[in-house]
Design a protein around this motif. Structure first.
Motif, mmCIF file in Angstrom:
data_model
loop_
_atom_site.group_PDB
_atom_site.id
_atom_site.type_symbol
_atom_site.label_atom_id
_atom_site.label_comp_id
_atom_site.label_asym_id
_atom_site.label_seq_id
_atom_site.Cartn_x
_atom_site.Cartn_y
_atom_site.Cartn_z
ATOM 1 N N UNK A 1 33.040 28.695 6.069
ATOM 2 C CA UNK A 1 34.048 27.646 6.118
ATOM 3 C C UNK A 1 34.884 27.789 7.386
ATOM 4 N N UNK A 2 35.393 26.670 7.859
ATOM 5 C CA UNK A 2 36.265 26.766 9.030
ATOM 6 C C UNK A 2 37.564 27.471 8.655
ATOM 7 N N UNK A 3 38.202 28.041 9.654
ATOM 8 C CA UNK A 3 39.457 28.739 9.393
ATOM 9 C C UNK A 3 40.637 28.123 10.137
ATOM 10 N N UNK A 4 40.342 27.246 11.077
ATOM 11 C CA UNK A 4 41.440 26.610 11.811
ATOM 12 C C UNK A 4 41.216 25.111 11.854
ATOM 13 N N UNK B 1 39.875 23.440 -6.216
ATOM 14 C CA UNK B 1 39.837 22.432 -7.268
ATOM 15 C C UNK B 1 39.562 21.020 -6.797
ATOM 16 N N UNK B 2 38.924 20.883 -5.656
ATOM 17 C CA UNK B 2 38.557 19.560 -5.181
ATOM 18 C C UNK B 2 39.624 18.860 -4.364
ATOM 19 N N UNK B 3 40.671 19.570 -3.995
ATOM 20 C CA UNK B 3 41.705 18.965 -3.150
ATOM 21 C C UNK B 3 41.104 18.611 -1.790
ATOM 22 N N UNK B 4 41.687 17.605 -1.139
ATOM 23 C CA UNK B 4 41.108 17.115 0.109
ATOM 24 C C UNK B 4 42.172 16.964 1.182
ATOM 25 N N UNK B 5 41.758 17.172 2.414
ATOM 26 C CA UNK B 5 42.606 16.832 3.548
ATOM 27 C C UNK B 5 42.627 15.315 3.678
ATOM 28 N N UNK C 1 39.247 11.176 3.127
ATOM 29 C CA UNK C 1 39.642 12.330 2.325
ATOM 30 C C UNK C 1 38.532 13.364 2.440
ATOM 31 N N UNK C 2 38.763 14.341 3.276
ATOM 32 C CA UNK C 2 37.745 15.362 3.541
ATOM 33 C C UNK C 2 37.951 16.523 2.582
ATOM 34 N N UNK C 3 37.069 16.588 1.607
ATOM 35 C CA UNK C 3 37.218 17.633 0.584
ATOM 36 C C UNK C 3 36.827 18.993 1.142
ATOM 37 N N UNK D 1 39.157 23.375 4.388
ATOM 38 C CA UNK D 1 38.585 24.659 4.803
ATOM 39 C C UNK D 1 38.077 25.473 3.626
ATOM 40 N N UNK D 2 38.088 24.905 2.450
ATOM 41 C CA UNK D 2 37.655 25.673 1.285
ATOM 42 C C UNK D 2 37.118 24.749 0.206
ATOM 43 N N UNK D 3 36.274 25.295 -0.636
ATOM 44 C CA UNK D 3 35.815 24.574 -1.824
ATOM 45 C C UNK D 3 36.417 25.190 -3.084
ATOM 46 N N UNK D 4 37.328 26.120 -2.878
ATOM 47 C CA UNK D 4 37.890 26.846 -4.015
ATOM 48 C C UNK D 4 39.299 26.385 -4.329
#
Lengths: 155, 719
Positions: B394-397, B418-422, B579-581, B413-416
Motif C-alpha cells: 500500500x502507498x504510505x504518502x 472498514x471501507x472508508x474512502x478518500x 471516492x478512492x477506497x 492507503x489501507x484496506x483495513x
C-alpha cells in the motif's frame, strides 16, 4: 513575340488524357504513411480507346499479355469473379470509377463492395485515387477500409 | 505358459497402448520467470486440480478432475473426442502466460501446420456455462475477427464458428450463437463509441452479457499511423502516441468487460504482422519490425493484469515462427496474395487455421482423433505455468496537486479501515490526487510482475469533466515536452481508468466528440487493475526485446494518481467526487527464504546463544552473535528507542549513528562471530544494536517486537 510563340505552341499540344499506361507507385492504408506497394510485381493500369470507347486494362508484374479488363480481382488462386455495378471512364474530366461486388466464396460470407476512383492530376503525369472496400453482412454495412493510391504515367 | 495366458497379456498391452495414445497430458509448474515455459529449475506444482470435460466420439460424456502429481503432471486418457481443459488456479496463484516463444527459430521447435507449438490457456467459466445452457460468443474487433480476406474466405467469422462447433462437440446439449460484432477497418477507439448500428462496442456487449468474448483489435490503429520509410521523429512520435492511445482504449475496454460482464471469459488476440517479420525489404518496414513486439507485449500485459485474467490467443508467435522458419517471406503461404493489391495483409484460409487452432488452445480445447486438425490421438504439452501472489503493498504518502482537494486521504492507503474512502474533488484543469511511497524493502521477493489496482466509486454526476487513473513507475506519468519516443523509451505510465478514449490522442483524434470514459458514473465500488510496466531493453537484434521485471527501488518511485481529464470547451464544472477506497500494488513472483534473525534466538551455528555486547577497556564494543549459515555479509545498526514513529524504534534516519554495513567480523568460537564497534562510534545510552545477515541477497529482518511482528524493515538501509 517570344511570348506569343510559346502560347501558340502550348495551345497546339494535345491536352493530356487518361489514355496511356500507369504504374502504381504508392499505396497507403487509411491515414497511414507507409507505402505498401509490392515492388516485385508492380500493378499497372492502362486506358485506351477501343471501338470508340475508353476502356481499362489491369495487370501485375511485367507481363502485359496477362492483362485483364479493369476492374478485376486476381488472387494467387486465379481470377476471382466480381459483379460489376458501374464503370465510368470520363476522358473529358479525367476521372475513372469502377464499382463492383465480390460475392462470398462460401455461404454466409461477407459480400464485399469495392469502389475504385481515380483522377488525373499534375498535368497528366499522376493518377490519384482511392479504393474503398466495404463488407456487407446481410446487406448491412459491416465496416470498411480505404486504400490511397498514386499511379505514375509511364512513357 | 498356457495359450490363454498369453492372450490375456497381449490384450492388456494393447489396451494400455490404446489408452496412452488417446491421452491429454501436461504440467503445472511454478513459472518463476513468467514466460509460460517450464525452464530448468522451475519447480513442479503438485496438487493443482485439472478438469477435463467433453464427449467421446460415439461415447459418453466425460467430466473428470485429477490433481497434478508430485512432478506437476496430469494425464487424462479419455479416448478420441472433443474436450476442454480447465485447471483451477491454486489459491494465491495466477496463470502466468501463454507461451509466446517463436520469434527465434534457433531456439524453438519447428512449426508444423496447422497447430504448431502448444500454447494453452483456459476459460475459467467455460465448462460451467457450456454445461448449464446457452452460450453466446461475442466476436469483437476488426477484419481479423471477421475472418476477412480477398482470397476466397471460408466465410465471415469462420474460425470463431469453428471453435464454437468444437465447443458444441464437447458439450452437445449446449446451444450457442455468435454475435458477429466485429467491423472491417475499425480500431480500438471504435470499441468505446456508444452506437447501436452494430455491436462492436462495450456498451452493446455489456447489454448482451455473453459468456465468451473474443477481441481482435489494434491492427488498424497501427496501420492508420504507419510512418513512411525513413520517418521523421515527429512521424514516429505520432505513431507511438496512437499506440499508447490504443493501449488506454483497450485497458478501458477490457476492464469494463471484466467488471460489467462478470460471466464472460475474455480472449484477446495477439497481433500478427506480415510487415514486421518479413525479412524481404520490399514490404516490411523498420517501424513495424521495431514496434510490433512492443504492441504484442502491451496486449499480453493488458490481458494479464485485469481483475480476472484474460486469455491471450497467441497467434503472433506462431506467425512469426512460420515466417522466420520459411526464410522470411512474410508468411508467404499464410497471407492472402491478392495480385492487384487490395489485400496482401489478411491471412488466407491456411493462415486463419493458425488463428483457429490458437483460439482453440487458448480456450483449453483439445480434440483427439478424427476431429483434431492434425488427427492427433495424443496431445502433450498442455502446460500451465503459475505465478504466486507474494505481497500486496500500500502507498504510505499522498499529496494533492494543482488545486485538487481531498478529505480523509489516508483511507486510500489501507484496506483495513472498514471501507472508508478518500474523497477527492478534481476540477476542469490538471488537478490530481497522488499516492506513492510504496515500500521497497522486501528484498526476499523476486518480482516477476506487478499489478497496480484501485477500488473506487463516484458520487455526484460526471457529465463531461472526466477523471482518469493511472500508475507510473517513475512518477513522471508523461514525457517532457518535445520528447523523442524510441522503442526503449516510451513507457511513462500504465493506464488504469480512462484517459484514452475515442477523442484521443488530442493531436489526432478519431472521434473528437466522444466520451472519455465508458463508465463515468460508478455508484458501487468498482475494482480496476493493470499490469504495471516499464520500458524494455534491447540488447539483441531489432525487435528482440527483454522485458525486465520491476526492481525494488522502482516500487519506491511508483505513484498512482487520480487526475482530472476535462473535455476542452465544455461548460461548467461537474459536481462529483471520486471516492478512492484503496490503491495498491500486487507483487507476483517468488520468495527466497529469509535468513534467520541474528539475535541468538535460535537456529544459528552457535546453538541458539543470545547476542552479547561487551565493552572493552578502550571503550569499543564487541557484539557477538550466532553465525548464519550461508551469510555473505553482516550489518550492524545503531538504533534509538522512542525517537521514531514506527513502534518507537529507529535505526534509520533518526539513528544516533550510521550503520556499519558489511561490517568486518571475527571468529568468536564455534558458530559465533563478533563485530567490533570502535569507541568513537559507540552511541549513547539510549541505543540499541541490531545485527542483520545477508544470504543470497536477502537481509534478515531488522528486528521484531515481542509479538513477532517486524519493527520496520524500511530502516534496513544496508541492502
Amino acid at each position: 513575340m517570344l511570348t506569343l510563340v510559346l502560347v501558340f505552341c502550348l495551345a497546339a499540344l494535345p491536352a493530356p488524357t487518361l489514355q496511356g499506361r500507369w504504374k502504381l507507385v504508392e499505396q497507403h492504408y487509411g491515414s497511414g504513411g507507409a507505402n505498401l506497394i509490392t515492388i516485385e510485381a508492380p500493378l499497372r493500369l492502362e486506358f485506351s480507346v477501343s471501338a470508340g470507347q475508353m476502356v481499362g486494362r489491369i495487370w501485375a508484374a511485367e507481363d502485359r499479355s496477362k492483362a485483364l479488363a479493369w476492374p478485376a480481382l486476381l488472387t494467387e488462386h486465379g481470377t476471382h469473379p466480381i459483379e460489376i455495378r458501374q464503370i465510368s471512364i470520363q476522358p473529358g474530366n479525367n476521372l475513372a470509377r469502377a464499382a463492383y461486388r465480390v460475392p462470398p466464396a462460401s455461404p454466409g460470407g461477407d459480400v464485399l463492395e469495392v469502389v475504385e476512383e481515380y483522377r488525373m492530376v499534375d498535368g497528366g503525369m499522376v493518377l490519384l485515387g482511392t479504393v474503398t472496400v466495404t463488407a456487407l453482412a446481410n446487406d448491412f454495412p459491416a465496416g470498411s477500409y480505404t486504400l490511397h493510391r498514386r499511379f505514375a504515367r509511364e512513357p | 505358459m498356457r495359450p490363454g495366458h498369453l492372450g490375456a497379456v497381449l490384450l492388456f498391452v494393447l489396451t494400455s497402448t490404446s489408452a496412452l495414445a488417446q491421452s491429454v497430458s501436461g504440467h503445472a509448474f511454478d513459472d518463476r520467470n513468467g514466460n509460460g515455459i517450464q525452464d530448468p529449475g522451475e519447480p513442479a506444482l503438485p496438487g493443482v486440480s485439472v478438469r477435463l470435460a467433453g464427449k467421446q466420439d460415439a461415447g459418453p460424456l466425460v467430466d473428470a478432475t485429477v490433481p497434478t502429481d508430485a512432478a506437476g503432471t496430469f494425464l487424462f486418457a479419455p479416448g478420441n473426442g472433443c474436450y476442454v481443459l480447465q485447471p483451477a488456479d491454486p489459491a494465491g496463484w495466477r496463470l502466468s502466460s501463454t507461451r509466446w516463444d517463436g520469434f527465434n527459430p534457433a531456439s524453438t521447435p519447428g512449426y508444423v501446420a496447422p497447430v504448431g507449438q502448444p500454447r494453452f490457456a483456459k476459460l475459467d467459466q467455460g465448462i460451467g456455462h457450456l454445461q448449464a445452457g446457452p452460450y453466446l460468443i461475442a466476436a469483437m474487433g476488426d477484419s481479423i475477427a471477421r475472418n476477412f480476406n480477398f482470397c476466397s474466405s471460408a466465410g465471415a467469422f469462420w474460425y470463431t464458428s469453428q471453435v464454437q462447433s468444437r465447443l458444441l462437440c464437447a458439450f452437445p446439449a449446449a446451444t450457442s450463437s455468435v454475435d458477429q460484432a466485429a467491423q472491417l477497418g475499425e480500431t480500438t477507439d471504435d470499441l468505446l463509441v456508444d452506437e447501436s448500428n452494430n455491436h462492436n462496442n462495450v456498451f452493446r456487449i455489456v447489454e448482451a452479457q455473453p459468456q465468451l468474448i473474443t477481441i481482435s483489435a489494434i491492427g488498424n490503429d497501427m496501420l492508420d499511423v504507419d510512418p513512411p520509410a525513413n520517418p521523421t521523429q515527429a512521424q514516429v512520435n505520432k505513431a507511438v502516441a496512437e499506440i499508447l492511445d490504443a493501449r488506454q482504449n483497450l485497458q478501458e475496454v477490457i476492464s469494463v468487460l471484466t467488471s460489467q460482464v462478470p460471466g464472460a471469459d475474455i480472449v484477446l488476440n495477439s497481433l500478427y504482422d506480415n510487415l514486421a517479420y518479413n525479412c524481404s525489404t520490399s514490404n516490411s518496414t523498420d517501424f513495424h519490425r521495431a514496434w510490433l513486439p512492443i504492441v504484442d507485449e502491451i496486449l499480453r500485459d493488458l490481458a494479464w493484469g485485469q481483475t480476472r485474467r484474460v486469455s491471450i490467443n497467441e497467434v503472433a508467435a506462431e506467425f512469426a515462427h512460420e515466417d522466420q522458419q520459411g526464410a522470411c517471406t512474410g508468411f508467404e503461404a499464410k497471407i492472402c496474395r491478392d495480385i492487384f493489391g487490395l489485400d496482401n495483409i489478411h491471412p488466407n484460409n491456411a493462415g486463419y487455421t493458425i488463428v483457429r487452432e490458437k483460439l482453440w488452445e487458448s480456450a483449453g480445447g483439445v480434440n483427439l482423433g478424427p476431429k483434431d486438425a492434425a488427427l492427433r490421438t495424443s496431445i502433450s504439452g498442455a502446460d500451465y505455468g503459475y505465478l504466486r501472489h507474494v505481497r500486496r503493498l500500500y502507498p504510505r504518502v499522498w499529496e494533492t496537486r494543482n488545486g485538487a482537494s481531498v478529505v480523509n486521504p489516508e483511507s486510500a492507503t489501507t484496506e483495513a479501515d472498514g471501507g472508508a474512502a478518500a474523497q477527492i474533488t478534481l476540477g476542469t484543469g490538471a488537478e490530481e490526487f497522488r499516492l506513492g511511497g510504496f515500500p521497497d524493502w522486501y528484498d526476499e521477493v523476486q518480482i516477476v510482475r506487478v499489478v497496480a489496482g484501485v477500488r473506487y466509486r463516484t458520487t455526484g454526476t460526471v457529465a463531461d469533466d472526466f477523471y482518469r487513473m493511472e500508475a507510473s513507475v517513475s512518477g513522471a506519468f508523461r514525457p517532457p515536452p518535445g520528447f523523442s519516443y524510441t522503442p526503449t523509451s516510451w513507457n511513462f505510465y500504465t493506464p488504469l481508468v480512462g484517459g484514452g478514449g475515442p477523442n484521443q490522442p488530442a493531436e489526432n483524434p478519431d472521434y473528437p466528440n466522444a466520451m472519455l470514459l465508458a463508465l463515468p458514473n460508478v455508484s458501487t465500488l468498482r475494482e480496476v487493475t493493470a499490469t504495471l510496466t516499464k520500458n524494455p531493453t534491447l540488447t539483441g537484434g531489432a525487435g528482440e526485446y527483454q522485458w525486465p521485471a520491476l526492481t525494488q527501488s522502482e516500487l519506491a518511485t511508483t505513484a498512482i494518481r487520480v487526475a482530472a481529464a476535462p473535455v476542452a470547451a465544455t461548460a461548467g464544472n461537474d459536481n462529483y467526487q471520486v471516492q478512492l477506497e484503496s490503491a495498491w500494488l500486487d507483487l507476483y513472483g517468488w520468495e527466497k527464504p529469509r535468513p534467520p534473525e541474528v539475535s541468538g534466538s535460535g537456529g544459528g551455528g552457535g546453538g541458539g546463544q543470545a547476542m552479547t555486547v561487551d565493552r572493552l577497556p578502550d571503550g569499543s564494543l564487541v557484539v557477538t552473535f550466532d553465525a548464519v549459515a550461508g551469510a555473505q555479509r553482516y550489518n550492524l545498526y545503531l538504533g534509538r528507542i522512542s525517537t521514531g514513529s514506527a513502534g518507537g524504534y529507529d535505526h534509520g534516519s533518526g539513528a544516533p549513528a550510521g550503520p556499519l554495513c558489511d561490517a568486518p567480523t571475527q571468529s568468536a568460537g564455534p558458530g559465533r562471530l563478533s563485530i567490533t564497534v570502535p569507541s568513537g562510534s559507540v552511541p549513547g545510552l539510549d541505543t540499541y544494536l541490531l545485527v542483520t545477515a545477508h544470504v543470497d541477497g536477502v537481509e534478515s529482518p531488522s528486528g521484531f517486537r515481542s509479538d513477532g511482528t517486524e519493527i520496520d524493515r524500511s530502516q534496513s538501509t544496508c541492502r
